[in-house]
Design an enzyme around this catalytic site. Sequence first.
Site, PDB file in Angstrom:
ATOM      1  N   ASP A 119       0.763  -1.172   0.212  1.00 19.22           N
ATOM      2  CA  ASP A 119       0.072   0.004   0.112  1.00 19.22           C
ATOM      3  C   ASP A 119       0.908   1.274   0.019  1.00 19.22           C
ATOM      4  OD1 ASP A 119      -2.270  -1.496   0.186  1.00 19.22           O
ATOM      5  OD2 ASP A 119      -2.365  -1.350   2.355  1.00 19.22           O
TER       6      ASP A 119
ATOM      7  N   TYR B 146       4.836 -10.143   6.619  1.00 21.30           N
ATOM      8  CA  TYR B 146       4.327  -8.719   6.740  1.00 21.30           C
ATOM      9  C   TYR B 146       4.594  -8.720   8.320  1.00 21.30           C
ATOM     10  CZ  TYR B 146       1.719  -4.600   5.516  1.00 21.30           C
ATOM     11  OH  TYR B 146       1.193  -3.365   5.462  1.00 21.30           O
TER      12      TYR B 146
END
Length: 252
Positions: free
Chosen positions: A57, A115
Amino acid sequence: MTKSGRKKLVIELQYLGTAYDGWQPQPNQSSVYDVVAEALHETTGETHGPVVAGRTDKGVHAKHQLISVRANRSHDHEALVAALNEALPKDVRVLSAREGPATFHATTSVRRKTYAYYLALGDAAGDVAWRVEGLDLVKMRACAQRFVGEHDFKVFSAGGKASGTTVRNLRAAVVEELGHVDLPFVGRVRGPLVRVAFEGDGFLKHQVRRMVGALVRVGRGELAESVVAEALRDPATPRPEISSRAFVAPAR
């Protein structure tokens, strides 16, 4: 030395996402894809765009991001790394390059993705961590284990279904307190910090940021662990206390 025939380049990147609107190219915005694709074309003459293991993102960084690129000839890998790093901006670096199988596809061939998200318990972490206070890490660790295994993460997604399903398999979830962390481009970030990390076969759009947001609220006593458990057990039922944009962890 060159050879004819279709080939696959597999390239490992790291980048600081602060200046970019994410990986995915978008009109009138700066993306990591754009600068990488331009550098690849400039240095190799190849016209095929890179395929990424996992899109990031806006403002999100990558430490070991893999991309694959179709190539019409072989390349000297050491020279390619040097040439790409010369062509790329300083906040995007190539760590390695190699030739992979013709069938390799970065998005679908990579079997494990991690992540990591950092929470700052003080003021020293700058913009690489989300500053929060009043966390019960014992509660957060217990709730994080709810995510481990194969679940339908529909409630925790922003609608992205690259593989046609919102089911994902998470192998591990970690909540650990750190005194400091050494990050690419940034250097040593002093804590106290909390590292929230997930390992799995892939992640949906905003999935990790929604999971982190839920864990922070559990740690603050604002959300019951049972709500997270129900969201995984019954993903068809709307859960605004999880999916609302107000509860999504900021991009880091």
